[in-house]
Write an enzyme that holds these catalytic residues in place. Sequence first.
Site, PDB file in Angstrom:
ATOM      1  NE  ARG A  74      -6.899   0.003  10.920  1.00 59.97           N
ATOM      2  CZ  ARG A  74      -5.642  -0.130  10.501  1.00 59.97           C
ATOM      3  NH1 ARG A  74      -4.797   0.884  10.605  1.00 59.97           N
ATOM      4  NH2 ARG A  74      -5.204  -1.264   9.981  1.00 59.97           N
TER       5      ARG A  74
ATOM      6  CG  MET B 252       9.753  24.147   0.651  1.00 63.65           C
ATOM      7  SD  MET B 252       8.924  25.313  -0.435  1.00 63.65           S
ATOM      8  CE  MET B 252       7.579  25.848   0.601  1.00 63.65           C
TER       9      MET B 252
ATOM     10  CE1 TYR C  10      12.908  31.559   6.711  1.00 71.17           C
ATOM     11  CE2 TYR C  10      13.025  29.224   6.141  1.00 71.17           C
ATOM     12  CZ  TYR C  10      12.888  30.556   5.757  1.00 71.17           C
ATOM     13  OH  TYR C  10      12.713  30.864   4.448  1.00 71.17           O
TER      14      TYR C  10
ATOM     15  CE  LYS D 289      -0.430  -0.366   5.017  1.00 69.98           C
ATOM     16  NZ  LYS D 289      -1.317  -0.834   6.105  1.00 69.98           N
TER      17      LYS D 289
HETATM   18  C1  LIG Z   1      -0.602  -1.873   6.738  1.00 65.26           C
HETATM   19  C2  LIG Z   1      -1.222  -3.161   7.092  1.00 65.26           C
HETATM   20  C3  LIG Z   1      -0.430  -4.295   7.277  1.00 65.26           C
HETATM   21  C4  LIG Z   1       1.089  -4.234   7.272  1.00 65.26           C
HETATM   22  O1  LIG Z   1       1.519  -3.613   8.460  1.00 65.26           O
HETATM   23  P1  LIG Z   1       3.074  -3.455   8.817  1.00 65.26           P
HETATM   24  O2  LIG Z   1       3.094  -2.949  10.194  1.00 65.26           O
HETATM   25  O3  LIG Z   1       3.614  -2.467   7.830  1.00 65.26           O
HETATM   26  O4  LIG Z   1       3.676  -4.787   8.634  1.00 65.26           O
HETATM   27  C5  LIG Z   1      -1.058  -5.496   7.496  1.00 65.26           C
HETATM   28  N1  LIG Z   1      -2.403  -5.579   7.557  1.00 65.26           N
HETATM   29  C6  LIG Z   1      -3.197  -4.500   7.411  1.00 65.26           C
HETATM   30  C7  LIG Z   1      -4.658  -4.652   7.510  1.00 65.26           C
HETATM   31  C8  LIG Z   1      -2.636  -3.257   7.180  1.00 65.26           C
HETATM   32  O5  LIG Z   1      -3.421  -2.187   7.047  1.00 65.26           O
END
Ligand SMILES: *Cc1c(COP(=O)(O)O)cnc(C)c1O
Length: 377
Positions: free
Chosen positions: A139, A319, A271, A44
């Site tokens: 979640r 930046m 800054y 992802k």
């Molecule tokens: C992102 C995610 C993972 C992988 O998690 P990591 O901590 O990067 O290994 C696995 N399962 C779900 C549902 C996720 O959203």
Amino acid sequence: MPRPISASISLPSLKHNLAVVARQLNSFSQQDNRVAPHIWAVVKANAYGHGIHNAVRAFEQAQGLAMLDLNEAVRCREAGWSKPILMLEGFFEPADIAAFRDYSLWTTLHCQEQFDMLKATGPGRPLHALVKLNTGMNRLGFAAHQYADAYHQALAEQRRGVLDTVGKMTHFARADDNVSVTEDQFGVFLEATRDLPGPVSLCNSAATLTPRYWLWTPPEFEQWVRPGICLYGSSPFPNQSAHDLDLQPAMTLRSQIIGVQDVAAGQGVGYGHSFVAPQAMRVGVVACGYADGYPRHAPNGTPVTVDGRPTHLLGRVSMDMLIVDLTPVPQAGIGSSVVLWGHDGPSVDQVAHASGTIGYELLCALAPRVPVSVQAE
Ligand SMILES: *Cc1c(COP(=O)(O)O)cnc(C)c1O
């Protein structure tokens, strides 16, 4: 000449990290006389900033890829990935179901609305599905008391020819730091799914790298683990480094010194003058700023490597530039090499911890303006 900043992605390191995971799964499975879990390599967020195309090439040994953006799934298919793809959030609206069928995607089913969409759909190529249980992450997923009902709806869709494989899935909230919470979550999972057939998927990187967690799953169930961050060479654990886990950084963010200043004692730097030189010192200006994805909240002292030597950030990140102490590298000057994180530099986790965040965020936030090169071997 373009600005001297660049990121390089190492395919051998991505492959190495996947092999580390696979080797551990195989050796503990062998000791336990069971079939090793399959791996969904999680890609992802553009493969945690490393590029979908690179991930498809490097993770060819994985049994599947997991993600959540339909466009990324299409890119995986177009790049030639023909094995399973799991969509971690499933489909969002009825029209997505046709795309899931066209691209042969596994869906997560985590809410009743998704079942309602499935029930309203006509015949088509059956989808593989994992029905998600909320075991305490709070979640996505069905509550334990709703789960058997949801699962039976999935089995009914399987009989109707809308679904093919139906399996079980949950997600751990604290596999990186708390055994008893993880144990409780697994207990909820086992209780809610005990009599339901089908494959099982529970473990993120932290749980995959903690063998007893995936060894909890009864061996008669086909199991799929879902490692993400560890495949990119960052540690999922707060107290164990990627190096300790034999993981290699897959992304290296490099730049150069483009300016040098001799700062007198008592003068401020950058800054807000948030750093004031305690004595006369030489500082280097690096072509890397928050618009490249470097964290603006990185404080004084965040590690940076210049000319192969460790030094640190001074003052606020701007930046397009940041400023480093050249005291430990007196020979450094304009054109000297700088590694912000990765191979031959600080780990992305060190930079992240200094900045009050996690390696995941820095890797994902690499800015599109940074040119990326791919190291194939
Ligand atoms: C992102 C995610 C993972 C992988 O998690 P990591 O901590 O990067 O290994 C696995 N399962 C779900 C549902 C996720 O959203």
